[in-house]
Design a protein around this motif. Structure first.
Motif, PDB file in Angstrom:
ATOM      1  N   HIS A  62       0.776  -1.112  -0.136  1.00 26.44           N
ATOM      2  CA  HIS A  62      -0.142  -0.097  -0.025  1.00 26.44           C
ATOM      3  C   HIS A  62       0.713   1.305   0.107  1.00 26.44           C
ATOM      4  O   HIS A  62       0.190   2.398  -0.166  1.00 26.44           O
TER       5      HIS A  62
ATOM      6  N   ASP B  62     -10.149  -6.909   2.866  1.00 25.63           N
ATOM      7  CA  ASP B  62      -9.805  -5.984   3.692  1.00 25.63           C
ATOM      8  C   ASP B  62      -8.380  -5.316   3.060  1.00 25.63           C
ATOM      9  O   ASP B  62      -8.529  -4.791   2.068  1.00 25.63           O
ATOM     10  N   GLU B  63      -7.255  -5.507   4.137  1.00 27.47           N
ATOM     11  CA  GLU B  63      -6.175  -4.923   3.545  1.00 27.47           C
ATOM     12  C   GLU B  63      -5.120  -6.062   2.943  1.00 27.47           C
ATOM     13  O   GLU B  63      -4.211  -5.581   2.596  1.00 27.47           O
ATOM     14  N   GLU B  64      -5.561  -7.192   2.648  1.00 29.06           N
ATOM     15  CA  GLU B  64      -4.863  -8.200   1.810  1.00 29.06           C
ATOM     16  C   GLU B  64      -5.159  -8.137   0.366  1.00 29.06           C
ATOM     17  O   GLU B  64      -6.439  -8.431  -0.098  1.00 29.06           O
TER      18      GLU B  64
END
Length: 152
Positions: A23, A57-59
């Motif tokens: 990210h 999510d963040e994955e």
């Protein structure tokens, strides 16, 4: 983007390469989604194959078939590893991939890759060329496949 290799058991054991979205880099969610959409739609012997992906999510991870020889970029300045016949074979493979993504009659769209370079050409263990790196690609309806695209 972090790249790892390993094996996945999906009935039989296959070698894979996994790319995980970092990210903090320029490569973001829209590019990640574009690459998944492109690779899920494109099936050709000279286009890299997506095995699975994770978008939770963040994955954000894309899993590809592993191409054992790496990218063409690492061989271009080495006159010994690739013969001229192999180089021609690689060129023809990429020409087939580009023809497929631009003009395949079975597809209702054309793909403009926008980032073809030696580091985006992966080589299998048999030196077969595979086009990769579809994160900057765009789709065009077949009716507009011959229209130029200019980004300012």
């Amino acid at each position: 983007m972090k790249i790892s290799s390993g094996k996945v058991d999906s009935g039989n054991l296959i070698d894979i390469a996994a790319r995980r979205l970092d990210h903090e880099l320029w490569y973001g969610i829209p590019e990640f989604q574009t690459e998944i959409m492109m690779l899920a739609s494109l099936k050709h012997q000279n286009v890299v194959s997506i095995v699975k992906f994770c978008h939770e999510d963040e994955e954000n991870i894309i899993i590809y078939n592993y191409e054992a020889k790496g990218s063409l970029e690492q061989y271009l300045s080495d006159p010994v590893t690739l013969t001229w016949t192999q180089r021609l074979h690689i060129c023809l493979g990429i020409a087939r991939a580009l023809s497929y993504i631009h003009y395949d009659k079975q597809c209702s769209f054309s793909v403009i890759h926008r980032d073809v370079k030696s580091s985006m050409i992966l080589l299998s263990d048999k030196w077969e060329a595979k086009l990769s790196g579809f994160e900057l690609s765009t789709m065009q309806p077949t009716a507009k496949r011959h229209i130029s695209v200019k980004h300012i």
